[in-house]
Design a protein around this motif. Sequence first.
Motif, PDB file in Angstrom:
ATOM      1  N   ALA A 122       0.835  -1.205   0.000  1.00  0.00           N
ATOM      2  CA  ALA A 122       0.000   0.000   0.000  1.00  0.00           C
ATOM      3  C   ALA A 122       0.867   1.250   0.000  1.00  0.00           C
ATOM      4  O   ALA A 122       0.575   2.227  -0.707  1.00  0.00           O
ATOM      5  N   ILE A 123       1.956   1.233   0.749  1.00  0.00           N
ATOM      6  CA  ILE A 123       2.862   2.386   0.784  1.00  0.00           C
ATOM      7  C   ILE A 123       3.577   2.530  -0.552  1.00  0.00           C
ATOM      8  O   ILE A 123       3.724   3.633  -1.077  1.00  0.00           O
ATOM      9  N   ALA A 124       4.001   1.418  -1.140  1.00  0.00           N
ATOM     10  CA  ALA A 124       4.705   1.474  -2.426  1.00  0.00           C
ATOM     11  C   ALA A 124       3.806   2.001  -3.532  1.00  0.00           C
ATOM     12  O   ALA A 124       4.288   2.589  -4.498  1.00  0.00           O
ATOM     13  N   ALA A 125       2.479   1.825  -3.399  1.00  0.00           N
ATOM     14  CA  ALA A 125       1.544   2.290  -4.425  1.00  0.00           C
ATOM     15  C   ALA A 125       1.274   3.795  -4.338  1.00  0.00           C
ATOM     16  O   ALA A 125       0.672   4.358  -5.243  1.00  0.00           O
ATOM     17  N   LEU A 126       1.727   4.440  -3.269  1.00  0.00           N
ATOM     18  CA  LEU A 126       1.508   5.881  -3.118  1.00  0.00           C
ATOM     19  C   LEU A 126       2.330   6.664  -4.138  1.00  0.00           C
ATOM     20  O   LEU A 126       3.392   6.215  -4.554  1.00  0.00           O
ATOM     21  N   PRO A 127       1.859   7.867  -4.494  1.00  0.00           N
ATOM     22  CA  PRO A 127       2.714   8.749  -5.305  1.00  0.00           C
ATOM     23  C   PRO A 127       4.007   9.048  -4.536  1.00  0.00           C
ATOM     24  O   PRO A 127       4.013   9.070  -3.300  1.00  0.00           O
ATOM     25  N   GLY A 128       5.084   9.281  -5.261  1.00  0.00           N
ATOM     26  CA  GLY A 128       6.402   9.450  -4.652  1.00  0.00           C
ATOM     27  C   GLY A 128       6.467  10.506  -3.566  1.00  0.00           C
ATOM     28  O   GLY A 128       7.081  10.287  -2.520  1.00  0.00           O
ATOM     29  N   ASP A 129       5.828  11.671  -3.769  1.00  0.00           N
ATOM     30  CA  ASP A 129       5.906  12.739  -2.770  1.00  0.00           C
ATOM     31  C   ASP A 129       5.218  12.329  -1.473  1.00  0.00           C
ATOM     32  O   ASP A 129       5.726  12.600  -0.381  1.00  0.00           O
ATOM     33  N   GLN A 130       4.089  11.643  -1.564  1.00  0.00           N
ATOM     34  CA  GLN A 130       3.395  11.187  -0.365  1.00  0.00           C
ATOM     35  C   GLN A 130       4.152  10.058   0.317  1.00  0.00           C
ATOM     36  O   GLN A 130       4.248  10.004   1.544  1.00  0.00           O
ATOM     37  N   ALA A 167      -4.340   8.506   4.666  1.00  0.00           N
ATOM     38  CA  ALA A 167      -5.710   8.187   4.252  1.00  0.00           C
ATOM     39  C   ALA A 167      -5.703   7.164   3.113  1.00  0.00           C
ATOM     40  O   ALA A 167      -6.514   6.232   3.099  1.00  0.00           O
ATOM     41  N   ALA A 168      -4.790   7.321   2.165  1.00  0.00           N
ATOM     42  CA  ALA A 168      -4.719   6.394   1.029  1.00  0.00           C
ATOM     43  C   ALA A 168      -4.308   4.999   1.496  1.00  0.00           C
ATOM     44  O   ALA A 168      -4.865   3.991   1.030  1.00  0.00           O
ATOM     45  N   VAL A 169      -3.339   4.913   2.404  1.00  0.00           N
ATOM     46  CA  VAL A 169      -2.914   3.612   2.922  1.00  0.00           C
ATOM     47  C   VAL A 169      -4.054   2.972   3.697  1.00  0.00           C
ATOM     48  O   VAL A 169      -4.350   1.780   3.519  1.00  0.00           O
TER      49      VAL A 169
END
Length: 182
Positions: A122-130, A167-169
């Motif tokens: 889930a963390i790896a799927a985040l945009p780089g800045d986030q 929130a995304a994670v």
Amino acid sequence: MTEVCWPDEHLVAAARAGDIDSITTLVSGSHPHVRRFAYSLCASPEDAEDAAQEALIILYRKIGTLRASGALASWMFRIVRNECLRQLRWHVRRAEPTPESTIASAEEEAINRLEAERVAAAIAALPGDQRRVLIMRDVQGYSGRMVADLLGLSTAAMKSRLHRARAAVQQSLEVGNAESIA
């Protein structure tokens, strides 16, 4: 700005065949691409450098196992991604001290490993800045001010990115839980 291209298929084929000069040229020619990809995925510049170096070592050692000469870029990106995830898992494990008085059963350990892999994905799927903000703040434990300073952000911008990342994670993990229940 001059765009650097991946090494051509003839060079990759010669390297796959074991030609040392071709392997050396291939590793040096792939370095800028591998490094750029690692910087976009990893939480810190140090992790990115480590991931890029490990990926190039794997390229050097295992070029003979590459099946198609045209697949070099996707193969290398997969290796870099896996290295960044490995480092993230290492940071997460290091941040979680386990008391020696509690010994988890094999089942609990397997469940914990699966959960850690879900969180890492889930963390790896985040945009780089986030992703960078989240890892620096929540995994590496840097203060908010330090994270903002290191990334050249205002504190408000850092907090905003951190909130969106968390929130995304959380949403990704809730979706995963709902799918496993159904």
